[in-house]
Design an enzyme around this catalytic site. Structure first.
Site, mmCIF file in Angstrom:
data_model
loop_
_atom_site.group_PDB
_atom_site.id
_atom_site.type_symbol
_atom_site.label_atom_id
_atom_site.label_comp_id
_atom_site.label_asym_id
_atom_site.label_seq_id
_atom_site.Cartn_x
_atom_site.Cartn_y
_atom_site.Cartn_z
ATOM 1 N N GLU A 74 -2.826 -8.773 3.191
ATOM 2 C CA GLU A 74 -3.402 -9.242 4.753
ATOM 3 C C GLU A 74 -4.788 -9.029 4.813
ATOM 4 O O GLU A 74 -5.079 -9.633 5.674
ATOM 5 C CB GLU A 74 -2.231 -8.359 5.714
ATOM 6 C CG GLU A 74 -3.238 -6.932 5.764
ATOM 7 C CD GLU A 74 -2.559 -5.784 5.492
ATOM 8 O OE1 GLU A 74 -2.647 -4.681 5.650
ATOM 9 O OE2 GLU A 74 -2.322 -6.116 3.922
ATOM 10 N N HIS B 156 -4.014 -4.620 -0.267
ATOM 11 C CA HIS B 156 -4.055 -4.943 1.246
ATOM 12 C C HIS B 156 -3.880 -6.573 1.258
ATOM 13 O O HIS B 156 -5.029 -7.058 1.338
ATOM 14 C CB HIS B 156 -4.599 -4.564 2.303
ATOM 15 C CG HIS B 156 -4.546 -3.116 2.528
ATOM 16 N ND1 HIS B 156 -3.684 -2.819 3.390
ATOM 17 C CD2 HIS B 156 -4.649 -2.004 2.014
ATOM 18 C CE1 HIS B 156 -3.233 -1.040 3.577
ATOM 19 N NE2 HIS B 156 -4.392 -1.163 2.644
ATOM 20 N N CYS C 51 0.503 -1.268 0.130
ATOM 21 C CA CYS C 51 0.399 -0.428 0.108
ATOM 22 C C CYS C 51 0.645 1.053 0.290
ATOM 23 O O CYS C 51 1.064 1.760 -1.622
ATOM 24 C CB CYS C 51 -0.940 0.407 0.892
ATOM 25 S SG CYS C 51 -2.360 0.924 1.315
#
Length: 198
Positions: free
Chosen positions: A182, A180, A77
């Site tokens: 994650e 992202h 990011c």
């Protein structure tokens, strides 16, 4: 295998640590240059504003640490944007790992396109690259950003929002993802696992 997650006054670090923990990785959050250089791999996550993040990095000489990294390195990011040459966000000179400019999304139709770009979107035009190996379908990742990296020779995947932009970059030992991983379910988990296996 030790993973260093760079601490630099940018948000969203905890979710990255949780994702690495789920993958069985031994990760440490640190801004210590020796600890970063000693790690097997380095992750540079973040949400925030480019100029204040660069000020923090320079104040702790982390900008030079990042440029000197020899092990596999992954920006996420804001981490991707800071690895580029320049960001339009407060006219910020960045790290220059990728000779790429970061620009603000300009919506052609404010009813159809909102800035920031928030939500799930597909990665396309995937290159033959170890980071992209065996990704499950459909290849959707979760995005939250107002700025994007232009398409370049280092682009190994794209996403379309208003226009095509760089989803993932690769140059030498540096990779970077605008989304992202994650927070991106099985596709994001596979991307992180592929990075850990480099």
């Amino acid at each position: 295998m030790k993973i260093a997650v760079i601490k630099y006054n940018a948000g969203n670090v905890q979710s990255v640590l949780y994702a690495l923990e789920r993958l069985g990785a031994d990760a440490v959050l640190t801004d210590d240059p020796e600890e970063i250089h000693a790690a097997d791999k380095v992750i540079f996550p973040g949400q925030g504003e480019a100029s204040s993040a660069m000020t923090y990095l320079k104040a702790r000489q982390l900008d030079q640490v990042i440029k000197d990294i020899k092990q596999p390195f992954l920006g996420v990011c804001l981490g991707l944007q800071l690895l580029c040459e320049h960001s339009e966000e407060n006219d910020t000179e960045c790290l220059g790992i990728f000779p790429v400019k970061v620009k603000r999304f300009i919506p052609e139709n404010s009813q159809e396109f909102k800035v920031p770009h928030i939500g799930w979107n597909e990665i396309e035009n995937l290159a033959d690259n170890v980071l992209l190996k065996d990704l499950p379908n459909p290849k959707f990742l979760y995005y939250v950003h107002s700025y994007y990296a232009e398409l370049s020779e280092a682009t190994i995947a794209t996403t379309h929002y208003i226009h095509d932009f760089t989803a993932i970059l690769h140059r030498d030992n540096y990779w970077a993802i605008q989304a992202h991983p994650e927070k991106s379910s099985t596709v994001g988990e596979k991307l992180l696992a592929n990075f850990l296996n480099i």
